[in-house]
Motif scaffolding. Structure first.
Motif, PDB file in Angstrom:
ATOM      1  N   LEU A 591       0.525  -1.422  -0.085  1.00  0.00           N
ATOM      2  CA  LEU A 591      -0.220  -0.157  -0.164  1.00  0.00           C
ATOM      3  C   LEU A 591       1.083   1.178   0.171  1.00  0.00           C
ATOM      4  N   TYR A 592       2.023   1.128   0.515  1.00  0.00           N
ATOM      5  CA  TYR A 592       3.044   2.514   0.571  1.00  0.00           C
ATOM      6  C   TYR A 592       3.542   2.502  -0.410  1.00  0.00           C
ATOM      7  N   LEU A 593       3.494   1.591  -1.352  1.00  0.00           N
ATOM      8  CA  LEU A 593       4.694   1.378  -3.201  1.00  0.00           C
ATOM      9  C   LEU A 593       3.341   2.088  -3.736  1.00  0.00           C
ATOM     10  N   LEU A 594       1.664   1.907  -3.612  1.00  0.00           N
ATOM     11  CA  LEU A 594       1.078   2.258  -5.079  1.00  0.00           C
ATOM     12  C   LEU A 594       0.374   3.738  -3.965  1.00  0.00           C
ATOM     13  N   ALA A 595       0.517   4.160  -2.744  1.00  0.00           N
ATOM     14  CA  ALA A 595       0.433   5.602  -2.154  1.00  0.00           C
ATOM     15  C   ALA A 595       1.737   6.337  -3.067  1.00  0.00           C
ATOM     16  N   GLY A 596       2.298   5.621  -3.439  1.00  0.00           N
ATOM     17  CA  GLY A 596       3.035   7.123  -3.991  1.00  0.00           C
ATOM     18  C   GLY A 596       2.909   6.968  -5.587  1.00  0.00           C
ATOM     19  N   LEU A 597       1.961   6.239  -5.946  1.00  0.00           N
ATOM     20  CA  LEU A 597       1.782   6.036  -7.851  1.00  0.00           C
ATOM     21  C   LEU A 597       0.536   6.756  -7.828  1.00  0.00           C
ATOM     22  N   ASP A 598      -0.719   6.724  -6.758  1.00  0.00           N
ATOM     23  CA  ASP A 598      -1.872   7.287  -6.610  1.00  0.00           C
ATOM     24  C   ASP A 598      -2.572   7.622  -5.300  1.00  0.00           C
ATOM     25  N   PRO A 599      -2.784   9.168  -5.477  1.00  0.00           N
ATOM     26  CA  PRO A 599      -3.393  10.135  -4.547  1.00  0.00           C
ATOM     27  C   PRO A 599      -4.362  10.329  -3.972  1.00  0.00           C
ATOM     28  N   ASP A 600      -4.547   8.638  -4.141  1.00  0.00           N
ATOM     29  CA  ASP A 600      -6.303   8.445  -3.055  1.00  0.00           C
ATOM     30  C   ASP A 600      -5.496   8.336  -1.971  1.00  0.00           C
ATOM     31  N   PRO A 601      -6.646   8.961  -0.579  1.00  0.00           N
ATOM     32  CA  PRO A 601      -6.139   8.908   0.778  1.00  0.00           C
ATOM     33  C   PRO A 601      -6.028   8.064   0.523  1.00  0.00           C
ATOM     34  N   ILE A 602      -7.337   6.921   0.790  1.00  0.00           N
ATOM     35  CA  ILE A 602      -7.606   5.768   1.311  1.00  0.00           C
ATOM     36  C   ILE A 602      -6.242   4.625   0.995  1.00  0.00           C
ATOM     37  N   LEU A 603      -5.051   4.801   0.422  1.00  0.00           N
ATOM     38  CA  LEU A 603      -4.239   4.092   0.229  1.00  0.00           C
ATOM     39  C   LEU A 603      -3.267   4.651   1.120  1.00  0.00           C
ATOM     40  N   LEU A 604      -2.786   5.419   1.818  1.00  0.00           N
ATOM     41  CA  LEU A 604      -1.550   6.336   2.318  1.00  0.00           C
ATOM     42  C   LEU A 604      -2.530   5.784   3.789  1.00  0.00           C
ATOM     43  N   ASN A 605      -3.764   6.582   3.703  1.00  0.00           N
ATOM     44  CA  ASN A 605      -4.448   6.114   5.237  1.00  0.00           C
ATOM     45  C   ASN A 605      -4.474   4.807   5.572  1.00  0.00           C
ATOM     46  N   THR A 606      -5.119   3.838   4.468  1.00  0.00           N
ATOM     47  CA  THR A 606      -4.678   2.891   4.947  1.00  0.00           C
ATOM     48  C   THR A 606      -3.750   1.758   5.698  1.00  0.00           C
ATOM     49  N   ALA A 607      -2.588   2.226   4.632  1.00  0.00           N
ATOM     50  CA  ALA A 607      -1.163   2.054   4.837  1.00  0.00           C
ATOM     51  C   ALA A 607      -0.806   1.767   6.782  1.00  0.00           C
ATOM     52  N   LYS A 608      -1.060   3.604   6.786  1.00  0.00           N
ATOM     53  CA  LYS A 608      -0.753   4.384   7.928  1.00  0.00           C
ATOM     54  C   LYS A 608      -1.182   3.233   8.966  1.00  0.00           C
ATOM     55  N   ARG A 609      -2.350   3.024   8.841  1.00  0.00           N
ATOM     56  CA  ARG A 609      -3.351   2.563   9.726  1.00  0.00           C
ATOM     57  C   ARG A 609      -3.240   1.325  10.255  1.00  0.00           C
ATOM     58  N   TRP A 610      -2.992   0.520   9.330  1.00  0.00           N
ATOM     59  CA  TRP A 610      -2.619  -1.112   8.954  1.00  0.00           C
ATOM     60  C   TRP A 610      -0.743  -1.157  10.141  1.00  0.00           C
ATOM     61  N   GLU A 611      -0.014   0.306   9.716  1.00  0.00           N
ATOM     62  CA  GLU A 611       0.831  -0.085   9.858  1.00  0.00           C
ATOM     63  C   GLU A 611       1.129  -0.044  11.353  1.00  0.00           C
ATOM     64  N   GLY A 612      -0.172   0.923  12.116  1.00  0.00           N
ATOM     65  CA  GLY A 612       0.048   0.666  13.615  1.00  0.00           C
ATOM     66  C   GLY A 612      -0.596  -0.548  14.328  1.00  0.00           C
ATOM     67  N   TYR A 613      -1.667  -1.490  13.489  1.00  0.00           N
ATOM     68  CA  TYR A 613      -1.519  -2.143  14.305  1.00  0.00           C
ATOM     69  C   TYR A 613      -0.763  -3.273  14.534  1.00  0.00           C
ATOM     70  N   MET A 614       0.115  -3.157  13.700  1.00  0.00           N
ATOM     71  CA  MET A 614       2.018  -4.252  13.635  1.00  0.00           C
ATOM     72  C   MET A 614       2.362  -3.325  15.183  1.00  0.00           C
ATOM     73  N   GLN A 615       2.166  -2.607  15.640  1.00  0.00           N
ATOM     74  CA  GLN A 615       2.461  -1.695  16.957  1.00  0.00           C
ATOM     75  C   GLN A 615       1.187  -2.130  18.391  1.00  0.00           C
ATOM     76  N   GLY A 616       0.578  -3.062  18.469  1.00  0.00           N
ATOM     77  CA  GLY A 616      -0.900  -2.634  18.616  1.00  0.00           C
ATOM     78  C   GLY A 616      -2.206  -1.677  18.719  1.00  0.00           C
ATOM     79  N   ARG A 617      -1.540  -0.792  17.813  1.00  0.00           N
ATOM     80  CA  ARG A 617      -3.388  -0.299  17.839  1.00  0.00           C
ATOM     81  C   ARG A 617      -3.831  -0.579  17.343  1.00  0.00           C
ATOM     82  N   ARG A 618      -5.179  -0.350  17.809  1.00  0.00           N
ATOM     83  CA  ARG A 618      -6.870  -0.815  17.043  1.00  0.00           C
ATOM     84  C   ARG A 618      -7.298   0.736  16.511  1.00  0.00           C
ATOM     85  N   ALA A 619      -8.479   0.130  15.222  1.00  0.00           N
ATOM     86  CA  ALA A 619      -9.930   1.382  15.444  1.00  0.00           C
ATOM     87  C   ALA A 619     -10.184   1.047  16.128  1.00  0.00           C
ATOM     88  N   ALA A 620     -10.577   2.225  16.355  1.00  0.00           N
ATOM     89  CA  ALA A 620     -11.450   2.858  17.732  1.00  0.00           C
ATOM     90  C   ALA A 620     -13.434   1.551  17.448  1.00  0.00           C
TER      91      ALA A 620
END
Lengths: 622, 622
Positions: A591-620
């Protein structure tokens, strides 16, 4: 589950040999400080006298004098010692079910804590510790219950416990993805070391998979990954060290020719270079060999034109143990054969020049694996190449040893793809594949969108490097199956009759595997760019359609604390298939890779949120 | 974060008064056993002698004899005591960064454990404990990190720590759901005690919500839930206790009439029963009152026909504190007003007979809440009804006090729904509602599928109980809006143009809230059954369509460890909205209920899997 600490303690004390004798010194040093610090209720004077108590008498010590001292003092010291002993013993906090008075209870649990039963969801018990108002749970339980990771570490003598929510790593792209550069994060991949790679085919120069078929088969996805990993390493790694053993210009003088053997140098018309022509008699002692002494570098390559059953052998020696391993590259069609320290790879029987490039360490490890011998750790440090042996008859040339030959491996993969592509543009998989209960098995001959996409990525790079049209044409032909529905032997699923999905595993019902789909998109992007970014191409159209699907369906892969590997829960109505952390990390990297090719925020936002999950963060939650 | 245990221990010892004096007894009793059990390295003979050591000498004790004993024995005992002391002290395991020899280190941390720093995901530190090979993490950290629950419990003197993965409860249905029986698990609901209920309207007999509008408004979903909860309690609870104070047959002799007041009994033509006609003068001391002494039961009901500003007052007295609270039911249109211990509910100004049914405790609590006075715990045990007062002029009859009047409350809700239904069959919500960032606000006048569905469930039950066609017709009319798209003022969304969804909050884009959708389905089921199970009805068609949607989309609500409240992540592309445990439990309860009506295994399988999530189980990863 509520076993008290008593048994444990007893065993441990028993386990500490020499402990009592060592305690004398330490005890004197520590107790004085401790009593002061803890404001123990014993009178300071008496406590202070404890450290200065005489050296403990030893039963065997005959020189020990009979001391005369004030009896009262001795008894006082004794008494206080006993009291302290009791106090400490209790502070060590044995687990007790009996209620005790609160002040005493406090004191008992004050320091060492006490064992307490933790009842987990009313289902089972875990032995925990309590210290004051805090309950402590054993990591062994937490680890299993939540599947987290942890280990003790020691940095500069400081021990710590390092807790990891996941075991995987995210790579943030340093620059915009480019089809001529590294493929995703594949410079970190080592396809050939994987256990499911039986060996690297001597004939084809590409890996043979045992993933779903123990006899081994060519799995196009794996072959393409092998190519892409080597291509990417070639981009990121420094120039390899290359040592020429024998080529048209330079040649070694040290070849030893045994009595019944011959060795001549001559100009080969086809190679347009001088080569070694050799011939040995039909017994083991008749051979041509060269003593070498090469450490660190293990990629051997040579041109060979051998008569059947003739061979080039590399000899590896374990520097410490004088263990010797013979890697035979034989003019035969046998894939791999190993007996003890002799490992044979067939390089084909056709009497023609072929270039052979082998990672000797990999070949050795695969030979061992075949005999179920344990894999060695970091053998590159322990072995050296000690000699090369020629047997039978034929010619060799261009012999060299390098630290790596990534482009040779890469082109081996690209050429395999060109050679083996079928009329429909695909690389059918010969192994039967059971993907998920409730979904149809994939029968031998199935195609994978991921194979197609990865192959396109290899071929686009091969074309870009070589300029050879055959690579480009093969890449373009590979598109065709992406538009053929799974039921018709292709790889296309359509979600709710609307969103196209390129299926890594084209089952019925479809699975919508995420990572394979995104890899396919990368292949489409690669081809489109290589064709010319302003071209109006089929690859571009397919990429755009796929991106539309991805941006729509991506949220369905979000678990709120990780990601789903596929959407089988939706299509099969079964329990969801959560992605393990390495696949989740792959999703994030993609997703980080694709976020560099397509500006739709869903790609970068999802990449960031999902990266956070790897640190124990969770969706509210609401 | 790595503060050692020393400071703590010091403070704690300081807190334990009398500890030293108490230790003598305990110490002697415990040590003998412990030393044996722990196989301490000291010689058994010496260890055994410790408990039988003479009473400690006291400095002030002049009678203490100077004992003569073998000095060597005394020293040996002393020495062993000191060794044990050291051993134990160390076993209590102070935290030390200095590496010590392994055997000793084992012994030191063997029992009491030592503090150790836990580095969490490389981000922050938590103070943990280590004991031997086990690391223990404080629950306060685990609780926050994973959002789990736990508390100390004490059962028969045994303290335990009870860990709960969720705080909610699943109710397994005991029998197949029936529209004439309890509604879902609503017998456990107490709508009126919720903080977002401002009060029960004296005029309408239904709750007034402040959920999205602090001034208060009639929220049809809440009103229907109030009705359904009382209906369900009426099914499950035993017959209420009813105490008649005054009706056509029986009447109280104890009414006290002050000088300027009058009280007569007469037959009322409309009620066809004898009633009390009263009149008091326009000053506070002029009144008609009846002393009573009623504990436990607090639901007062009466018929009243009052002139404006006349009132019936119930007086509550706190049994201990002699606190007195006046609950005035006034012929006015003011919803609720409270000053100190006087709480006023308007019951309307129309000069006609009306029946008033009030839970006095609820009315008292709502009056307090209005003044921001803290809610009392279990006031039903602490108060009694001490008197009834009539003021102004009018007539009252049928006065009684009951333990409950569930059906009166239920019919108050049903009648409100019939009275307030609009031409389109809906009950518009007067409050503006912001549901989710990215979704349109719901503007006053919006409808909710959940209101419609719940209303149908109330009305179907009211029809079934009373046989009155008005209820049935209202229920049928309520269907209409379920087929009107959200954009047109209705509540219907369609997922991917294919699957109908009845929207609890009909935003654009839609949210696909799960629990409200299923409640709507229950309303449809109720109406269908009440209409006759073999009828070919609109309700049946809508139910079937909705069930098809549910069975298709249900997997999308599965997080692998819980459930999503809605699908906003899909429709809005935002972070998923995970259901908190009480909503998750609602999902599970609803699915178990539906699994009893529809044999499709996805319902029961999902219910079971989701129930497991509440115990910490998770969907498998690959």
């Amino acid at each position: 589950m509520t076993a008290g600490g008593r048994g444990h303690a007893a065993i441990l004390v028993g386990r500490s040999p020499g402990l009592a004798t060592r305690l004398g010194h330490l005890a004197v040093r520590r107790v004085g400080g401790r009593i002061d610090e803890h404001r123990a209720p014993a009178p300071p004077k008496a406590a202070g006298s404890a450290p200065s108590a005489p050296e403990p008498p030893r039963a065997a010590d005959g020189t020990m004098m009979l001391l005369r001292m004030n009896m009262r003092t001795a008894l006082a010291v004794l008494c206080i010692s006993v009291i302290l002993l009791m106090l400490l013993w209790n502070r060590c906090g044995e687990f007790s079910h009996r209620p005790i008075s609160s002040a005493l209870s406090n004191a008992l649990s004050e320091h060492g804590g006490e064992q307490i039963e933790c009842l987990i969801n009313g289902e089972y018990s875990v032995a925990c510790r309590r210290e004051r108002d805090q309950v402590y749970l054993p990591f062994s339980f937490i680890q299993k219950y939540f599947e987290v990771y942890g280990k003790m570490t020691n940095t500069d003598g400081v021990e710590r416990f390092e807790w990891s929510h996941s075991y995987s790593k995210v790579y943030h792209p340093k620059r915009r993805y480019d089809p001529r550069g590294t493929f995703a994060t594949f410079e970190n991949y080592n396809v050939e070391v994987r256990e499911r790679v039986k060996c690297i085919s001597g004939v084809e120069g590409v890996p043979v998979s045992t993933q779903w078929e123990p006899r081994g088969f060519f799995y196009p996805t794996q072959i393409a990954q092998f190519g892409l990993a080597h291509y990417s390493k070639n981009v990121t790694e420094p120039e390899p060290r290359v040592r020429v053993i024998e080529d048209g210009e330079r040649h070694s003088e040290g070849w030893i020719v045994s009595q019944d053997a011959t060795l001549t140098r001559e100009l080969d018309q086809e190679l347009k270079a001088r080569v070694l022509r050799f011939s040995t008699a039909d017994h083991a002692s008749s051979q041509v060999w060269l003593k070498v002494n090469i450490s660190q570098d293990f990629v051997l390559s040579f041109d060979a034109r051998l008569k059947p059953n003739s061979s080039v052998t590399a000899v590896l020696q374990n520097k410490d143990k004088k263990e010797t391993v013979y890697l035979h590259y034989v003019a035969s069609n046998q894939l791999i054969y190993a007996q003890d320290d002799h490992i044979y790879h067939g390089i084909g029987t056709e009497l023609k020049w072929r270039r052979v490039t082998r990672d000797l360490i990999i070949d050795m490890q695969k030979g061992w694996a075949l005999q179920d011998r344990p894999k060695r750790k970091s053998p590159r440090n322990k072995f050296k190449i000690s000699s090369l042996i020629l047997s039978g008859s034929g010619a060799v040339g261009g012999i060299r040893v390098s630290s790596s030959e990534h482009m040779a491996h890469f082109f081996a993969a690209a050429n395999w793809l060109v050679r083996r592509q079928r009329a429909r543009g695909g690389w059918p998989v010969a192994a039967r594949r059971h993907v998920a209960p409730g979904a149809s098995d994939l029968r031998p001959g199935w195609h994978s969108a991921m194979s197609q996409g990865h192959a396109i990525s290899v071929l686009a790079r091969a074309y870009s490097r070589s300029g050879k049209e055959a690579y480009l044409r093969a890449a373009q032909r590979a598109l065709l199956l992406l538009d053929v529905p799974s039921r018709a032997g292709g790889v296309k699923a359509t979600w709710m009759d609307r969103y196209v999905w390129y299926e890594e595993y084209p089952t019925t019902p479809p699975l919508f595997v995420l990572n394979g789909f995104i890899y396919t998109l990368l292949g489409l992007y690669d081809l489109h760019v290589i064709e010319g970014e302003n071209s109006i191409s089929l690859a571009k159209k397919m990429f755009d359609d796929g991106m539309a699907s991805l941006k729509t369906l991506l949220p369905l892969f979000d678990t709120g604390s990780g990601s789903f590997y596929d959407l089988r829960h939706f299509t099969l109505g079964v329990s969801p298939n959560v992605a393990r952390w390495d696949y989740h990390a792959t999703h994030v990297n993609q997703l980080y890779l694709l976020a560099g090719l397509d500006p739709d925020p869903i790609l970068l936002n999802t990449a960031k949120r999902w990266e956070g999950y790897m640190q124990g963060r969770r969706a509210a939650h609401n």
